[in-house]
Design a protein around this motif. Structure first.
Motif, PDB file in Angstrom:
ATOM      1  N   ILE A  48       0.713  -1.362   0.041  1.00 46.82           N
ATOM      2  CA  ILE A  48       0.109   0.081  -0.043  1.00 46.82           C
ATOM      3  C   ILE A  48       0.942   1.121  -0.042  1.00 46.82           C
ATOM      4  CG2 ILE A  48      -1.560   1.300   1.528  1.00 46.82           C
ATOM      5  CD1 ILE A  48      -3.178  -1.012   1.850  1.00 46.82           C
ATOM      6  N   LEU A  49       0.762   1.889  -1.008  1.00 43.91           N
ATOM      7  CA  LEU A  49       1.491   3.014  -0.968  1.00 43.91           C
ATOM      8  C   LEU A  49       0.873   4.322  -0.470  1.00 43.91           C
ATOM      9  CD1 LEU A  49       2.205   2.886  -4.989  1.00 43.91           C
ATOM     10  CD2 LEU A  49       3.553   2.092  -3.071  1.00 43.91           C
ATOM     11  N   ASP A  50      -0.396   4.517  -0.314  1.00 43.48           N
ATOM     12  CA  ASP A  50      -0.855   5.459   0.124  1.00 43.48           C
ATOM     13  C   ASP A  50      -2.596   5.026   0.661  1.00 43.48           C
ATOM     14  OD1 ASP A  50      -1.388   8.091   1.393  1.00 43.48           O
ATOM     15  OD2 ASP A  50      -1.842   9.133  -0.224  1.00 43.48           O
ATOM     16  N   GLU A  51      -2.898   5.401   1.844  1.00 44.31           N
ATOM     17  CA  GLU A  51      -4.294   5.096   2.367  1.00 44.31           C
ATOM     18  C   GLU A  51      -5.022   6.504   1.950  1.00 44.31           C
ATOM     19  OE1 GLU A  51      -4.297   1.838   5.345  1.00 44.31           O
ATOM     20  OE2 GLU A  51      -2.896   3.295   5.976  1.00 44.31           O
ATOM     21  N   VAL A  52      -5.736   6.685   1.109  1.00 44.18           N
ATOM     22  CA  VAL A  52      -6.613   7.924   0.564  1.00 44.18           C
ATOM     23  C   VAL A  52      -7.451   8.337   1.782  1.00 44.18           C
ATOM     24  CG1 VAL A  52      -7.948   8.782  -0.957  1.00 44.18           C
ATOM     25  CG2 VAL A  52      -6.069   7.276  -1.701  1.00 44.18           C
ATOM     26  N   LEU A  53      -8.383   7.362   2.151  1.00 43.72           N
ATOM     27  CA  LEU A  53      -9.304   7.619   3.148  1.00 43.72           C
ATOM     28  C   LEU A  53      -9.800   6.268   3.965  1.00 43.72           C
ATOM     29  CD1 LEU A  53     -12.542   6.749   2.336  1.00 43.72           C
ATOM     30  CD2 LEU A  53     -12.101   8.418   0.952  1.00 43.72           C
ATOM     31  N   ARG A  99     -12.996   5.662   6.647  1.00 41.22           N
ATOM     32  CA  ARG A  99     -14.116   6.087   7.307  1.00 41.22           C
ATOM     33  C   ARG A  99     -14.389   5.067   8.433  1.00 41.22           C
ATOM     34  NH1 ARG A  99     -16.099   9.734   3.150  1.00 41.22           N
ATOM     35  NH2 ARG A  99     -16.101   8.134   1.395  1.00 41.22           N
ATOM     36  N   PRO A 153     -23.123  13.477  -6.010  1.00 39.03           N
ATOM     37  CA  PRO A 153     -22.268  14.516  -6.741  1.00 39.03           C
ATOM     38  C   PRO A 153     -23.161  14.971  -7.730  1.00 39.03           C
ATOM     39  CG  PRO A 153     -21.205  12.457  -7.151  1.00 39.03           C
ATOM     40  CD  PRO A 153     -22.100  12.143  -6.019  1.00 39.03           C
ATOM     41  N   GLN A 207     -22.022  15.993 -10.727  1.00 40.89           N
ATOM     42  CA  GLN A 207     -21.240  16.003 -11.698  1.00 40.89           C
ATOM     43  C   GLN A 207     -21.650  14.969 -12.797  1.00 40.89           C
ATOM     44  OE1 GLN A 207     -17.948  16.132  -9.891  1.00 40.89           O
ATOM     45  NE2 GLN A 207     -17.741  14.183  -9.599  1.00 40.89           N
ATOM     46  N   MET A 222     -14.020  14.311   3.151  1.00 46.06           N
ATOM     47  CA  MET A 222     -13.637  14.179   4.494  1.00 46.06           C
ATOM     48  C   MET A 222     -13.096  13.011   5.046  1.00 46.06           C
ATOM     49  SD  MET A 222     -17.691  14.378   5.292  1.00 46.06           S
ATOM     50  CE  MET A 222     -17.805  15.453   4.030  1.00 46.06           C
ATOM     51  N   GLU A 255     -10.179  12.479   5.414  1.00 43.52           N
ATOM     52  CA  GLU A 255      -8.787  12.241   4.720  1.00 43.52           C
ATOM     53  C   GLU A 255      -7.698  11.567   5.239  1.00 43.52           C
ATOM     54  OE1 GLU A 255      -8.626  12.945   1.263  1.00 43.52           O
ATOM     55  OE2 GLU A 255     -10.581  13.930   1.378  1.00 43.52           O
ATOM     56  N   MET A 256      -6.968  10.518   4.596  1.00 41.77           N
ATOM     57  CA  MET A 256      -5.819  10.238   5.562  1.00 41.77           C
ATOM     58  C   MET A 256      -4.645  10.766   4.948  1.00 41.77           C
ATOM     59  SD  MET A 256      -6.767   6.310   5.886  1.00 41.77           S
ATOM     60  CE  MET A 256      -5.449   6.045   7.058  1.00 41.77           C
ATOM     61  N   GLY A 278       0.471  15.228  -1.193  1.00 39.68           N
ATOM     62  CA  GLY A 278      -0.406  14.248  -1.678  1.00 39.68           C
ATOM     63  C   GLY A 278       0.332  13.054  -2.558  1.00 39.68           C
ATOM     64  N   GLY A 303       1.734  10.500  -1.604  1.00 37.39           N
ATOM     65  CA  GLY A 303       1.110   9.085  -1.129  1.00 37.39           C
ATOM     66  C   GLY A 303       2.108   8.271  -0.505  1.00 37.39           C
ATOM     67  N   ARG A 342      -9.166  10.855  -6.481  1.00 35.39           N
ATOM     68  CA  ARG A 342      -9.226  11.466  -5.140  1.00 35.39           C
ATOM     69  C   ARG A 342     -10.696  12.150  -4.708  1.00 35.39           C
ATOM     70  NH1 ARG A 342      -4.546  10.787  -1.632  1.00 35.39           N
ATOM     71  NH2 ARG A 342      -2.828   9.823  -2.866  1.00 35.39           N
ATOM     72  N   GLN A 384     -13.443  12.423  -6.419  1.00 37.17           N
ATOM     73  CA  GLN A 384     -14.587  11.770  -6.629  1.00 37.17           C
ATOM     74  C   GLN A 384     -14.721  10.759  -5.629  1.00 37.17           C
ATOM     75  OE1 GLN A 384     -16.781  11.596  -9.260  1.00 37.17           O
ATOM     76  NE2 GLN A 384     -15.943  13.374 -10.016  1.00 37.17           N
ATOM     77  N   LEU A 385     -13.670  10.208  -4.885  1.00 31.59           N
ATOM     78  CA  LEU A 385     -13.808   9.073  -3.593  1.00 31.59           C
ATOM     79  C   LEU A 385     -14.605   9.934  -2.455  1.00 31.59           C
ATOM     80  CD1 LEU A 385     -10.769   7.004  -3.614  1.00 31.59           C
ATOM     81  CD2 LEU A 385     -13.102   6.189  -4.011  1.00 31.59           C
ATOM     82  N   ALA A 386     -14.172  11.031  -2.395  1.00 32.77           N
ATOM     83  CA  ALA A 386     -14.599  11.896  -1.237  1.00 32.77           C
ATOM     84  C   ALA A 386     -16.019  12.042  -1.432  1.00 32.77           C
ATOM     85  CB  ALA A 386     -13.899  13.417  -1.032  1.00 32.77           C
ATOM     86  N   GLN A 387     -16.715  11.957  -2.688  1.00 28.43           N
ATOM     87  CA  GLN A 387     -17.909  12.221  -2.953  1.00 28.43           C
ATOM     88  C   GLN A 387     -18.743  10.793  -2.604  1.00 28.43           C
ATOM     89  OE1 GLN A 387     -19.391  15.173  -3.240  1.00 28.43           O
ATOM     90  NE2 GLN A 387     -17.139  16.066  -3.599  1.00 28.43           N
ATOM     91  N   MET A 388     -18.259   9.616  -2.447  1.00 28.23           N
ATOM     92  CA  MET A 388     -18.816   8.501  -2.245  1.00 28.23           C
ATOM     93  C   MET A 388     -18.728   7.991  -0.874  1.00 28.23           C
ATOM     94  SD  MET A 388     -17.124   6.933  -5.862  1.00 28.23           S
ATOM     95  CE  MET A 388     -17.927   5.368  -5.578  1.00 28.23           C
ATOM     96  N   CYS A 394      -9.905   3.242   1.244  1.00 27.00           N
ATOM     97  CA  CYS A 394      -9.465   3.238  -0.111  1.00 27.00           C
ATOM     98  C   CYS A 394      -7.715   3.405  -0.022  1.00 27.00           C
ATOM     99  CB  CYS A 394      -9.832   4.481  -0.979  1.00 27.00           C
ATOM    100  SG  CYS A 394      -9.090   4.493  -2.513  1.00 27.00           S
ATOM    101  N   ALA A 395      -7.095   2.616  -0.532  1.00 27.65           N
ATOM    102  CA  ALA A 395      -5.738   2.588  -0.520  1.00 27.65           C
ATOM    103  C   ALA A 395      -5.079   2.542  -1.888  1.00 27.65           C
ATOM    104  CB  ALA A 395      -5.300   1.346   0.274  1.00 27.65           C
ATOM    105  N   ILE A 396      -4.072   3.173  -2.164  1.00 29.27           N
ATOM    106  CA  ILE A 396      -3.387   2.945  -3.321  1.00 29.27           C
ATOM    107  C   ILE A 396      -2.373   1.872  -3.335  1.00 29.27           C
ATOM    108  CG2 ILE A 396      -1.848   4.505  -4.899  1.00 29.27           C
ATOM    109  CD1 ILE A 396      -4.737   5.503  -4.611  1.00 29.27           C
ATOM    110  N   VAL A 415     -11.154   6.591 -13.721  1.00 25.36           N
ATOM    111  CA  VAL A 415     -11.217   5.197 -13.689  1.00 25.36           C
ATOM    112  C   VAL A 415     -11.118   4.664 -14.959  1.00 25.36           C
ATOM    113  CG1 VAL A 415     -12.640   3.089 -13.068  1.00 25.36           C
ATOM    114  CG2 VAL A 415     -12.391   5.193 -11.472  1.00 25.36           C
TER     115      VAL A 415
END
Lengths: 227, 227
Positions: free
Chosen positions: A158-163, A165, A177, A179, B1, B3-4, B11, B13, B103, B105-109, B115-117, B150
């Motif tokens: 894992i390079l980064d944990e984006v979020l 919850r 959203p 959009q 929100m 955010e990790m 950013g 990562g 990223r 878009q993820l915040a809108q879900m 979520c991890a890279i 995506v």
DNA sequence: GTTGAAATTAGTACGAA
DNA sequence: TTCGTACTAATTTCAAC
């Protein structure tokens, strides 16, 4: 310890049904929303924020705990600052009929933060926290590989944990959203329809790129050397 | 929100370095161990269990929070009983140079719990909680697919969550007899019971089956339809 | 880093709506 | 059931050591 499957009747693995015992309402949900963001809030403040009396807040909080809706209150620690800077995902293929042993071995590995049984190419996904990449490699090759139930593994870092919850709740499904105006998926708040396939929706996106991996697809090549 | 990347400078990562600011000691660690299992413990009880005065416990707890070692206190809720019985993993391939949009878009879900890279075949792993499988399908085909960033997705369902630990700590690492002498994070006086299952079993498993997947291996076939 | 006292809050009990 | 209140035990805060 820290076994999950609290909703699975036995060790069969399939998540069970919903809310036996406690009848969840909007106030319960609101309490969960508040508690997952601040588990140390006082009951008095919690009662005020959800608009009930303090005594009721105690009763409902007890009910949430007793019914298992709230499993525990925990601290989210920054693993990097705590000294475990490397996170990896270990996808493992498990020999059938050795699941019980596999689970027993997992309980003996304290560096495992999460383990889930999955469909798809592999059988399980394990998330581990380690101080460095070498430790991950050691863990995989010397400990995971020594478990007879483990047939094959695949390691991903894992390079980064984006979020992350604290835990998703049904009430989270509200704001969508703007959009993607081609589709307005009914931002309801309470009734949960079984999310039909949306008959009106001709998808304009080429779905050919989307791969839906079922239970056993693509697993044959990993099984071929098992006999 | 939520955010990790709290330890990532920007950013970019990549998880950063360890413990700026606060010098962690054994007492801090022990406090973390206790708090991750019971975040609602009183500071007085916490102080007694780690063997310091209450005032010191307050000071240290504040320090842990201020330094970001403890990111938040949260409630672990049983998603099944809360009404979200289906958990899925969405592995997505992201178009390069569109990470920022991804990223956003993820915040809108809100149904995304994690979520991890990652390295490996895909670029990111998303964990979602949904009321049923149809909702997952809808999410993937109608919302994820509509995100330009995506490129491709792969869906896997979680059949059972074997274990989830509130967060792994360095002190969890049981004493390894010999395998990693380069790093020895001094487990101190933690009474960690030795398991009955022999950790150093005979290596009868051929390691040739172990696959270590690097950053870009096997990704070419998913990129081929991008141009 | 520790103690101790005051102010606040937690937890419980009980009657009423 | 839920609410409101009262009451005791416990906790937090702040002071001085």
């Amino acid at each position: 310890m820290t076994e999950m499957s609290s909703s699975s009747p036995s060790g069969t693995g399939v998540p069970g049904r919903i809310g036996i015992g406690l009848q969840m309402d909007a106030i319960h949900m609101k309490m969960l929303e508040i508690l997952r963001e601040n588990a140390r809030i006082s009951v008095a403040a919690l009662a005020e924020r959800v608009g009930i009396s303090r005594a009721s807040a105690y009763t409902r909080l007890d009910a949430l705990r007793a019914d298992g809706v709230i499993k525990r209150f925990t601290a989210e620690v920054d693993h990097v600052r705590a000294g475990l800077g490397i996170t990896a995902l270990l996808f493992v293929t498990v020999r059938q009929q050795m699941w019980k042993q596999f689970r027993a071995q997992l309980a003996q590995m304290p560096e495992v933060e999460y383990c889930a049984i999955t469909t798809g190419q592999h059988d399980a996904m394990i998330q581990v926290r380690m101080p460095d990449v070498a430790a991950v490699h050691t863990l995989v090759t010397e400990r995971l590989a020594n478990i007879p139930a483990v047939k094959a593994t695949e390691t991903v870092f894992i390079l980064d944990e984006v979020l992350r919850r604290p835990y998703v709740l049904p009430s989270d499904r509200r704001q969508q959203p703007r959009q993607n105006p081609r589709k307005a998926p009914a931002p309801e708040q309470s009734p949960r329809r079984p999310s039909g396939i949306d008959p009106e929706g001709p998808s304009t996106i080429p779905l050919g790129k989307m791969r839906f991996v079922g239970a056993a697809e693509g697993r044959a090549d990993m099984h071929k050397d098992d006999d």
